[in-house]
Write an enzyme that holds these catalytic residues in place. Structure first.
Site, PDB file in Angstrom:
ATOM      1  N   ARG A 286       0.862  -1.182   0.000  1.00  0.00           N
ATOM      2  CA  ARG A 286       0.000   0.000   0.000  1.00  0.00           C
ATOM      3  C   ARG A 286       0.904   1.239   0.000  1.00  0.00           C
ATOM      4  NH1 ARG A 286      -2.034  -3.526   4.038  1.00  0.00           N
ATOM      5  NH2 ARG A 286      -4.098  -4.366   3.546  1.00  0.00           N
TER       6      ARG A 286
ATOM      7  N   HIS B 126      -2.380   1.900  -6.177  1.00  0.00           N
ATOM      8  CA  HIS B 126      -3.066   0.641  -5.891  1.00  0.00           C
ATOM      9  C   HIS B 126      -3.183  -0.225  -7.134  1.00  0.00           C
ATOM     10  CE1 HIS B 126      -4.710  -0.937  -2.165  1.00  0.00           C
ATOM     11  NE2 HIS B 126      -5.507  -1.680  -2.895  1.00  0.00           N
TER      12      HIS B 126
ATOM     13  N   HIS C 160      -3.910  -9.432   3.717  1.00  0.00           N
ATOM     14  CA  HIS C 160      -5.357  -9.383   3.553  1.00  0.00           C
ATOM     15  C   HIS C 160      -6.042 -10.427   4.405  1.00  0.00           C
ATOM     16  CE1 HIS C 160      -6.156  -7.224  -0.541  1.00  0.00           C
ATOM     17  NE2 HIS C 160      -5.939  -6.398   0.451  1.00  0.00           N
TER      18      HIS C 160
ATOM     19  N   TYR D 223      -7.581 -14.854   9.228  1.00  0.00           N
ATOM     20  CA  TYR D 223      -6.361 -14.907   8.434  1.00  0.00           C
ATOM     21  C   TYR D 223      -5.982 -16.354   8.176  1.00  0.00           C
ATOM     22  CZ  TYR D 223      -5.320  -9.958   8.846  1.00  0.00           C
ATOM     23  OH  TYR D 223      -5.362  -8.598   8.739  1.00  0.00           O
TER      24      TYR D 223
END
Length: 307
Positions: free
Chosen positions: A151, A246, A272, A281
């Site tokens: 990011r 992005h 993510h 996760y």
């Protein structure tokens, strides 16, 4: 809206949240963090007056958040905070009425994330002028964002001490201050090595700390500057309109999956949650992640070089 006016407005809003709503310090910090992208959007669009935030402009803001990669849950939370903020602005007489619908969520556009072809990504990586210190920095920056799927905030906050070039690993602080280790390939390693040797020392000043990517004054390269550089280089590389930071992150994930990477590994590398409603996760070992990354990412190896 300039930073001083925005900070004054945020200070007044914080007083309201603390005195009238009796919110906890952490909740107030979250409110202010949720509103920060609105300030960035206003700056990017040249909006200097809160009264310009009509329904159409705010729909554009939500679409902008989606394009930057914020997930629907995050956009919804920011929308909830925005409702509170706009009601307060209306009561203060800063805006006339509440421009958001009184009931229901504003419909968010369903857009497929854009991504570059491998040839387009290669072309973008080769665009900076590496005869200059800033060009060495920019090539390393592009390689790291694309090569590790970062990011823009994660790239801006990187420190030299986060790098482990011999193992091609970088420690990253993601959303919610969660740390993860990402992997880079030979192309990014080479670009970082050149930047650290020939570029960064010429940009660093007396006040420079261990920040990895420095601006020409020796300070931290801001998120806005990184976004602008990606936009400028994408134009120079004759890429389709609308490429942003992005886009590189989406390209990273897409190219890994195209190369045969398991979805769970990609999710782990990107920091993510799974698409499941539980948002748990899925963990994989570093060895598994490294093996898949080196085999799947198109720039993990360069000129036939091995690990």
């Amino acid at each position: 809206m300039d930073d001083n006016r925005w900070q004054t407005l945020m200070a007044d809003f914080e007083t309201h949240l603390r005195a009238e709503k009796d919110l906890a310090d952490l909740t107030i910090r979250n409110y202010k963090a949720d509103l920060q992208p609105l300030h960035e959007f206003m700056c990017a669009k040249g909006i200097d007056d809160m009264r310009a935030l009509d329904r159409i402009t705010l729909r554009g803001y939500l679409a902008w958040l989606t394009e930057l990669g914020y997930v629907r849950h995050s956009v919804s939370r920011k929308l909830s905070t925005l409702r509170t903020f706009l009601k307060w602005l209306s009561r203060k007489g800063i805006i006339e009425g509440d421009p958001l619908p009184k009931r229901g969520m504003m419909r968010l556009p369903k857009r497929l994330p854009r991504f570059l072809s491998q040839e387009q990504a290669d072309r973008l990586m080769d665009t900076p002028d590496t005869t200059k210190p800033t060009g060495l920095r920019d090539q390393a920056l592009l390689e790291v964002i694309y090569g590790a799927g970062l990011r823009v905030s994660e790239a801006s906050n990187l420190r030299v001490t986060d790098l482990n070039l011999p193992t091609r690993e970088i420690r990253v602080r993601g959303k919610g201050s969660k740390e993860r280790v990402v992997l880079i390939g030979q192309a990014a390693k080479n670009a970082l090595s050149l930047y650290l040797r020939d570029g960064r020392p010429k940009l660093a000043g007396k006040g420079s700390d261990f920040t990895l990517f420095l601006n020409r004054f020796g300070g931290r390269l801001s998120q806005r500057s990184i976004q602008e550089k990606v936009r400028r280089y994408s134009i120079k590389a004759a890429l389709p309109e609308g490429v942003h930071t992005h886009t590189l992150r989406h390209s990273y994930a897409t190219h890994l999956l195209e190369g045969g990477a398991d979805l769970r590994v990609v999710q782990e590398l990107m920091g993510h949650a799974t698409p499941a409603t539980t948002q748990i996760y899925t963990h994989v070992t570093n060895a598994q992640a490294k093996q898949v990354y080196m085999a799947a990412h198109p720039r993990a190896r360069q000129d036939g070089e091995g690990e």
